[in-house]
Design a protein around this motif. Structure first.
Motif, PDB file in Angstrom:
ATOM      1  N   ALA A  82     -46.034 -27.138 -18.673  1.00 45.29           N
ATOM      2  CA  ALA A  82     -45.924 -25.731 -19.075  1.00 45.29           C
ATOM      3  C   ALA A  82     -45.119 -25.609 -20.368  1.00 45.29           C
ATOM      4  O   ALA A  82     -45.478 -24.844 -21.268  1.00 45.29           O
ATOM      5  N   TRP A  83     -44.040 -26.374 -20.464  1.00 46.17           N
ATOM      6  CA  TRP A  83     -43.221 -26.367 -21.694  1.00 46.17           C
ATOM      7  C   TRP A  83     -44.059 -26.830 -22.882  1.00 46.17           C
ATOM      8  O   TRP A  83     -44.054 -26.205 -23.939  1.00 46.17           O
ATOM      9  N   LEU A  84     -44.795 -27.922 -22.687  1.00 47.36           N
ATOM     10  CA  LEU A  84     -45.593 -28.488 -23.773  1.00 47.36           C
ATOM     11  C   LEU A  84     -46.664 -27.507 -24.242  1.00 47.36           C
ATOM     12  O   LEU A  84     -46.854 -27.311 -25.444  1.00 47.36           O
ATOM     13  N   LEU A  85     -47.320 -26.836 -23.311  1.00 44.15           N
ATOM     14  CA  LEU A  85     -48.357 -25.870 -23.673  1.00 44.15           C
ATOM     15  C   LEU A  85     -47.800 -24.620 -24.343  1.00 44.15           C
ATOM     16  O   LEU A  85     -48.514 -23.948 -25.088  1.00 44.15           O
ATOM     17  N   SER A  86     -46.544 -24.331 -24.094  1.00 40.49           N
ATOM     18  CA  SER A  86     -45.959 -23.115 -24.668  1.00 40.49           C
ATOM     19  C   SER A  86     -45.406 -23.308 -26.077  1.00 40.49           C
ATOM     20  O   SER A  86     -44.974 -22.350 -26.715  1.00 40.49           O
ATOM     21  N   SER A  89     -35.965 -32.983 -28.035  1.00 39.13           N
ATOM     22  CA  SER A  89     -34.582 -33.475 -28.110  1.00 39.13           C
ATOM     23  C   SER A  89     -33.602 -32.414 -27.640  1.00 39.13           C
ATOM     24  O   SER A  89     -32.609 -32.720 -26.960  1.00 39.13           O
ATOM     25  N   SER A  90     -33.882 -31.170 -27.965  1.00 37.45           N
ATOM     26  CA  SER A  90     -33.046 -30.066 -27.516  1.00 37.45           C
ATOM     27  C   SER A  90     -33.073 -29.955 -25.987  1.00 37.45           C
ATOM     28  O   SER A  90     -32.040 -29.722 -25.350  1.00 37.45           O
ATOM     29  N   GLU A  91     -34.241 -30.160 -25.407  1.00 40.89           N
ATOM     30  CA  GLU A  91     -34.364 -30.113 -23.946  1.00 40.89           C
ATOM     31  C   GLU A  91     -33.631 -31.278 -23.298  1.00 40.89           C
ATOM     32  O   GLU A  91     -33.005 -31.121 -22.251  1.00 40.89           O
ATOM     33  N   VAL A  92     -33.690 -32.448 -23.905  1.00 42.32           N
ATOM     34  CA  VAL A  92     -32.986 -33.622 -23.382  1.00 42.32           C
ATOM     35  C   VAL A  92     -31.487 -33.340 -23.315  1.00 42.32           C
ATOM     36  O   VAL A  92     -30.831 -33.636 -22.310  1.00 42.32           O
ATOM     37  N   ILE A  93     -30.956 -32.740 -24.360  1.00 43.06           N
ATOM     38  CA  ILE A  93     -29.524 -32.411 -24.392  1.00 43.06           C
ATOM     39  C   ILE A  93     -29.173 -31.462 -23.250  1.00 43.06           C
ATOM     40  O   ILE A  93     -28.167 -31.645 -22.564  1.00 43.06           O
ATOM     41  N   LYS A  94     -30.013 -30.455 -23.025  1.00 39.31           N
ATOM     42  CA  LYS A  94     -29.764 -29.499 -21.938  1.00 39.31           C
ATOM     43  C   LYS A  94     -29.810 -30.174 -20.573  1.00 39.31           C
ATOM     44  O   LYS A  94     -29.050 -29.817 -19.670  1.00 39.31           O
ATOM     45  N   LEU A  95     -30.702 -31.136 -20.402  1.00 40.71           N
ATOM     46  CA  LEU A  95     -30.904 -31.767 -19.098  1.00 40.71           C
ATOM     47  C   LEU A  95     -29.904 -32.871 -18.781  1.00 40.71           C
ATOM     48  O   LEU A  95     -29.759 -33.249 -17.616  1.00 40.71           O
ATOM     49  N   ILE A 136     -42.160 -31.091 -32.498  1.00 38.78           N
ATOM     50  CA  ILE A 136     -42.099 -31.365 -31.066  1.00 38.78           C
ATOM     51  C   ILE A 136     -40.964 -32.317 -30.710  1.00 38.78           C
ATOM     52  O   ILE A 136     -40.363 -32.201 -29.645  1.00 38.78           O
ATOM     53  N   VAL A 137     -40.643 -33.242 -31.609  1.00 39.69           N
ATOM     54  CA  VAL A 137     -39.539 -34.173 -31.337  1.00 39.69           C
ATOM     55  C   VAL A 137     -38.212 -33.422 -31.315  1.00 39.69           C
ATOM     56  O   VAL A 137     -37.390 -33.635 -30.422  1.00 39.69           O
ATOM     57  N   PRO A 150     -48.847 -22.155 -17.840  1.00 39.00           N
ATOM     58  CA  PRO A 150     -48.896 -22.068 -16.384  1.00 39.00           C
ATOM     59  C   PRO A 150     -47.541 -21.640 -15.816  1.00 39.00           C
ATOM     60  O   PRO A 150     -46.497 -22.025 -16.335  1.00 39.00           O
ATOM     61  N   ALA A 151     -47.575 -20.839 -14.774  1.00 39.85           N
ATOM     62  CA  ALA A 151     -46.340 -20.353 -14.156  1.00 39.85           C
ATOM     63  C   ALA A 151     -45.622 -21.494 -13.444  1.00 39.85           C
ATOM     64  O   ALA A 151     -46.240 -22.287 -12.744  1.00 39.85           O
ATOM     65  N   VAL A 152     -44.339 -21.588 -13.656  1.00 42.90           N
ATOM     66  CA  VAL A 152     -43.519 -22.576 -12.969  1.00 42.90           C
ATOM     67  C   VAL A 152     -42.252 -21.885 -12.495  1.00 42.90           C
ATOM     68  O   VAL A 152     -41.852 -20.857 -13.026  1.00 42.90           O
TER      69      VAL A 152
END
Length: 87
Positions: free
Chosen positions: A28-32, A44-50, A39-40, A14-16
């Motif tokens: 959208a991230w999960l579906l992509s 985890s990579s996204e957590v570091i970025k955020l 997935i972990v 989905p577009a975001v």
């Protein structure tokens, strides 16, 4: 006709945009994610970025928390004994 998800759905999440709700961005991230991805590790990579933004912006904090919840859930499932089958 198959009831399973088609691969085109995984390639076109989905577009975001910046005004999207954190839950929409997370979904959208999960579906992509490609099939078979760790997935972990990806979350985890996204957590570091955020982390740099989570203390400053409510949306980033919510998104950070969603990724952390996913990681905790997946790690909890991995640690759950298979003893349920014996019940």
């Amino acid at each position: 006709m198959s009831l399973g998800a088609s691969t085109s759905q995984h390639n076109n999440p989905p577009a975001v945009d910046a005004s999207s709700a954190p839950e929409d961005v997370f979904f959208a991230w999960l579906l992509s994610r490609p099939r078979g991805v760790d997935i972990v590790a990806a979350a985890s990579s996204e957590v570091i970025k955020l982390e740099a933004y989570a203390g400053k912006y409510a949306g980033a904090k919510r998104l950070h928390d969603l990724f952390c919840a996913l990681i905790e859930e997946k790690q909890g499932l991995a640690a759950t004994p298979v003893a349920r089958a014996a019940q």
